[in-house]
Design a protein around this motif. Structure first.
Motif, mmCIF file in Angstrom:
data_model
loop_
_atom_site.group_PDB
_atom_site.id
_atom_site.type_symbol
_atom_site.label_atom_id
_atom_site.label_comp_id
_atom_site.label_asym_id
_atom_site.label_seq_id
_atom_site.Cartn_x
_atom_site.Cartn_y
_atom_site.Cartn_z
ATOM 1 N N ALA A 20 -49.629 -18.234 49.661
ATOM 2 C CA ALA A 20 -49.985 -19.559 49.167
ATOM 3 C C ALA A 20 -49.511 -19.749 47.734
ATOM 4 O O ALA A 20 -49.002 -20.820 47.360
ATOM 5 N N ALA A 21 -49.661 -18.715 46.916
ATOM 6 C CA ALA A 21 -49.203 -18.789 45.529
ATOM 7 C C ALA A 21 -47.692 -18.980 45.460
ATOM 8 O O ALA A 21 -47.177 -19.756 44.646
ATOM 9 N N ALA A 22 -46.966 -18.257 46.328
ATOM 10 C CA ALA A 22 -45.511 -18.390 46.357
ATOM 11 C C ALA A 22 -45.100 -19.787 46.802
ATOM 12 O O ALA A 22 -44.155 -20.380 46.260
ATOM 13 N N GLY A 23 -45.821 -20.339 47.779
ATOM 14 C CA GLY A 23 -45.521 -21.688 48.238
ATOM 15 C C GLY A 23 -45.752 -22.727 47.153
ATOM 16 O O GLY A 23 -44.966 -23.659 46.988
ATOM 17 N N ALA A 24 -46.827 -22.558 46.384
ATOM 18 C CA ALA A 24 -47.124 -23.492 45.297
ATOM 19 C C ALA A 24 -46.059 -23.418 44.205
ATOM 20 O O ALA A 24 -45.620 -24.444 43.668
ATOM 21 N N ALA A 25 -45.619 -22.189 43.880
ATOM 22 C CA ALA A 25 -44.586 -22.031 42.856
ATOM 23 C C ALA A 25 -43.274 -22.667 43.313
ATOM 24 O O ALA A 25 -42.581 -23.328 42.521
ATOM 25 N N GLU A 55 -34.792 -28.560 50.930
ATOM 26 C CA GLU A 55 -33.931 -29.053 51.996
ATOM 27 C C GLU A 55 -32.980 -27.959 52.465
ATOM 28 O O GLU A 55 -32.693 -27.836 53.665
ATOM 29 N N LEU A 56 -32.489 -27.165 51.514
ATOM 30 C CA LEU A 56 -31.614 -26.047 51.871
ATOM 31 C C LEU A 56 -32.307 -25.107 52.842
ATOM 32 O O LEU A 56 -31.703 -24.648 53.827
ATOM 33 N N ARG A 57 -33.577 -24.799 52.579
ATOM 34 C CA ARG A 57 -34.329 -23.930 53.484
ATOM 35 C C ARG A 57 -34.369 -24.513 54.889
ATOM 36 O O ARG A 57 -34.141 -23.806 55.874
ATOM 37 N N ALA A 96 -37.310 -17.755 51.656
ATOM 38 C CA ALA A 96 -37.701 -16.725 52.624
ATOM 39 C C ALA A 96 -39.144 -16.878 53.094
ATOM 40 O O ALA A 96 -39.579 -16.114 53.959
ATOM 41 N N LEU A 97 -39.873 -17.846 52.557
ATOM 42 C CA LEU A 97 -41.309 -17.904 52.819
ATOM 43 C C LEU A 97 -41.672 -18.020 54.305
ATOM 44 O O LEU A 97 -42.625 -17.366 54.753
ATOM 45 N N MET A 99 -40.137 -16.673 56.786
ATOM 46 C CA MET A 99 -39.983 -15.316 57.300
ATOM 47 C C MET A 99 -41.086 -14.404 56.785
ATOM 48 O O MET A 99 -41.671 -13.626 57.546
ATOM 49 N N LEU A 100 -41.401 -14.485 55.494
ATOM 50 C CA LEU A 100 -42.421 -13.624 54.904
ATOM 51 C C LEU A 100 -43.797 -13.915 55.503
ATOM 52 O O LEU A 100 -44.575 -12.988 55.758
ATOM 53 N N ALA A 101 -44.089 -15.189 55.726
ATOM 54 C CA ALA A 101 -45.365 -15.547 56.345
ATOM 55 C C ALA A 101 -45.439 -15.029 57.774
ATOM 56 O O ALA A 101 -46.483 -14.550 58.232
ATOM 57 N N ASN A 102 -44.310 -15.100 58.498
ATOM 58 C CA ASN A 102 -44.277 -14.599 59.869
ATOM 59 C C ASN A 102 -44.482 -13.100 59.914
ATOM 60 O O ASN A 102 -45.242 -12.582 60.751
ATOM 61 N N VAL A 103 -43.834 -12.378 58.998
ATOM 62 C CA VAL A 103 -44.013 -10.926 58.925
ATOM 63 C C VAL A 103 -45.469 -10.592 58.628
ATOM 64 O O VAL A 103 -46.079 -9.727 59.277
#
Length: 228
Positions: A20-25, A55-57, A96-97, A99-103
């Protein structure tokens, strides 16, 4: 004009976690009239304009995006992260979020304890790999994923293997699930050098997730006959 919003980490299970912190950043990078962008003209199959990183993601995640473009974009972003740190490291994590959340979700799905430490190790493993992954070998995202997975699975094994307090003191007991989860078996095999990350990814996607060999080979621009 794209609608710049935070990454889709909406499930309550991620509230207060490193994800969540990574998503907010990452959301801050695309807020306002001057989002962080990459020049799409540098890459194949992307729009010929400046592309905001959120958008790139989404473009990279679209099923029509060739995997060769993933390597082009990830090499570009990782070089920026290594040279400039800060903003571009946050951008790399945001890309990468999903993917990281899925892992993290797969590692903690059957784990009864607090997932924060495991999620944090998944993120740490990814960040460590950003500074070391060889950009000339290709399949950059696959190798980043397995670095994140190995770090998270080591933390999970340590948590499961720890002594459980039973009166009158500490003694061993059977590990808690998911000690036999197929993903963990593959991760152990990669860590032990039995499988390469790409081989583990192939097994995981075609034997555990139902992707056909022809679909997997096409997605990675490889020959189907090579993997039959």
């Amino acid at each position: 004009m794209p609608n710049h919003k935070a990454p889709a980490i909406r499930d309550d299970q991620w509230a207060g976690t490193p994800m969540a912190a990574a998503g907010a950043a990452f959301a801050w990078l695309t807020a306002g009239p001057h989002p962080v962008t990459v020049d799409g003209r540098l890459f194949d199959h992307l729009p010929d304009r400046d592309i905001p990183v959120d958008e790139l993601r989404d473009l990279l995640l679209h099923k029509s995006c060739p995997r060769a473009v993933w390597d082009q974009v990830w090499s570009h972003v990782i070089i920026k992260s290594r040279l400039r740190k800060g903003t571009w490291t946050v951008a790399a994590v945001g890309l990468a979020l999903p993917m990281l959340a899925n892992v993290s979700m797969r590692l903690t799905a059957d784990y009864a304890g607090d997932p924060n430490d495991i999620c944090g190790e998944v993120l740490r493993g990814f960040l460590d790999a950003l500074s070391t992954v060889d950009l000339d070998q290709g399949r950059i995202m696959v190798r980043l994923r397995w670095a994140a997975y190995r770090a998270g699975h080591r933390a999970l094994l340590e948590a499961m293997d720890g002594p459980v307090p039973l009166p009158p003191g500490f003694r061993s007991r059977e590990p808690k699930p998911p000690f036999g989860h197929p993903d963990l078996v593959l991760a152990r095999a990669v860590e032990a050098g039995v499988l390469r990350p790409a081989e583990a990814e192939l097994i995981g996607e075609t034997r555990l997730q139902g992707v056909s060999l022809s679909e997997w080979a096409a997605a990675y621009n490889l020959s189907y006959a090579q993997y039959r």
